[in-house]
Scaffold this active site. Structure first.
Site, short mmCIF file in Angstrom:
data_model
loop_
_atom_site.label_atom_id
_atom_site.label_comp_id
_atom_site.label_asym_id
_atom_site.label_seq_id
_atom_site.Cartn_x
_atom_site.Cartn_y
_atom_site.Cartn_z
N HIS A 1 -7.35 -101.73 51.18
CA HIS A 1 -7.11 -100.71 50.75
C HIS A 1 -8.33 -100.81 49.27
O HIS A 1 -8.62 -102.07 48.72
CB HIS A 1 -5.78 -100.37 50.26
CG HIS A 1 -5.33 -100.36 51.78
ND1 HIS A 1 -3.62 -100.45 51.65
CD2 HIS A 1 -5.39 -99.87 53.10
CE1 HIS A 1 -3.27 -100.71 52.90
NE2 HIS A 1 -3.75 -100.00 53.34
N LYS B 1 -5.32 -105.63 40.86
CA LYS B 1 -4.67 -106.02 41.42
C LYS B 1 -4.11 -107.72 41.30
O LYS B 1 -5.49 -108.44 41.10
CB LYS B 1 -4.36 -105.70 43.05
CG LYS B 1 -3.76 -104.60 43.77
CD LYS B 1 -4.04 -103.88 45.31
CE LYS B 1 -4.11 -102.70 45.33
NZ LYS B 1 -4.04 -102.16 46.49
N TYR C 1 3.05 -107.56 43.83
CA TYR C 1 1.96 -107.32 43.32
C TYR C 1 1.40 -106.57 42.54
O TYR C 1 2.65 -105.08 41.99
CB TYR C 1 0.35 -107.07 44.08
CG TYR C 1 0.26 -105.37 44.66
CD1 TYR C 1 -0.14 -104.43 44.51
CD2 TYR C 1 1.55 -105.94 46.05
CE1 TYR C 1 -0.26 -103.16 45.87
CE2 TYR C 1 2.17 -104.84 47.21
CZ TYR C 1 0.77 -103.62 46.50
OH TYR C 1 0.74 -101.89 47.95
N ASP D 1 -4.36 -97.27 58.90
CA ASP D 1 -5.76 -98.31 58.88
C ASP D 1 -6.32 -98.46 60.03
O ASP D 1 -7.94 -98.78 59.64
CB ASP D 1 -4.39 -99.90 58.82
CG ASP D 1 -3.43 -99.82 56.85
OD1 ASP D 1 -4.44 -98.84 56.33
OD2 ASP D 1 -3.07 -100.64 56.42
#
Length: 220
Positions: free
Chosen positions: A99, A109, A169, A205
Site C-alpha cells: 500500500h 509509517k 502503526y 489487494d
C-alpha cells in the site's frame, strides 16, 4: 546494515527517563551515544530504518517507550505522526499490501507488532531513485519489539506468520481514500516466507497492478 545507539541516562524501571546532553563515540562504523535506550539499524534503502526501543523489565513484566518525539528526532526521524492504526489478522498468511498513499496526503509509517509475528516489507517507488523497486523485509514480533520506519515514497505491506497477529502503526497524514493506492504483493521480487503458508488477500489487494505497470506519483 549500519547500527546506531540512541541514548540517555536510564532511571529505575517505572520512572520517567530523559536523554541527557548527547555525546558520541565512533568505532567500527558505529556511532554510539552513552546510555543506550534505542537501537537504530539503517537499511540499504535510504530512510528505511529498523528501531528497537529498550525494554525495562522486572518480575512484573516490562515497560518500553514505543515512541518518543525527542528520541526519534535524535535518530534523524522527523515525521510528524497524526494517526495511529491497529489491525488484527486472524489467519496465518494474511497479506496486507503493498500500500501507499499518494501526495498531497502521502504517509510515512512507523510499524510494530503488538501480538504474534509478521514479515514486514518496504519497497522504494520514488522515480529517479537509485534503489527504485528494491525492497527490504524483516520480521516484527511482540517478542523482538522491533519497529520499521517506512518513509514517504515507499510501498508498505506485511504477511502474518502467526494467527491473531496484531499490527500497530503510526501515520504522518490522515487517511485519504482518494489518495489510496496499491501494487500487487507478488510483483516486486520480494522473498516472502511462504513455506507452508497459503497467502490470504483481500479482493482489492489481489487486483492491484504489478510494479512493472505502475506509474508512481513519487520522485526523488
Amino acid at each position: 546494515m549500519q547500527r546506531r545507539f540512541i541514548a540517555g541516562p536510564i532511571a529505575d524501571f517505572g520512572q520517567k527517563r530523559r536523554p541527557a546532553a548527547l555525546s558520541y563515540l565512533s568505532f567500527f562504523g558505529i556511532s554510539l551515544k552513552i546510555g543506550v535506550w534505542m537501537i537504530v539499524e539503517e537499511t540499504e534503502l535510504p530512510g528505511v530504518s529498523m528501531l528497537t526501543p529498550r525494554r525495562f523489565g522486572d518480575n512484573r513484566g516490562f515497560f518500553s517507550e514505543s515512541w518518543s518525539k525527542r528520541a526519534f528526532e535524535d535518530a534523524g526521524i522527523s515525521a510528524e505522526f497524526v494517526q495511529d492504526n491497529h489491525s488484527l489478522s486472524a489467519v496465518t498468511g494474511t497479506v496486507r499490501g503493498l500500500h501507499f498513499q499518494a501526495p498531497p496526503h502521502a504517509q510515512a509509517k512507523l510499524v510494530r507488532c503488538g501480538r504474534g509475528r509478521i514479515f514486514d516489507v518496504a519497497v522504494d517507488i520514488r522515480r529517479g531513485s537509485s534503489t527504485y523497486g528494491n525492497w527490504f523485509g524483516t520480521e516484527l514480533s511482540f517478542e523482538n519489539g522491533k519497529q520499521l520506519f517506512v518513509p514517504v515514497g515507499f510501498l508498505h505491506g506485511f504477511m502474518t506468520l502467526e494467527p491473531d497477529s496484531e499490527i500497530i502503526y503510526k501515520c504522518s497524514d490522515f487517511y485519504a481514500p482518494e489518495c489510496d493506492g496499491a501494487v500487487r504483493w507478488d510483483s516486486c521480487g520480494i522473498d516472502w516466507p511462504l513455506e507452508g503458508i497459503e497467502p490470504v488477500l483481500s479482493d482489492k489487494d489481489a487486483a492491484a497492478p504489478a510494479l512493472a505497470a505502475f506509474e508512481t506519483p513519487f520522485e526523488v
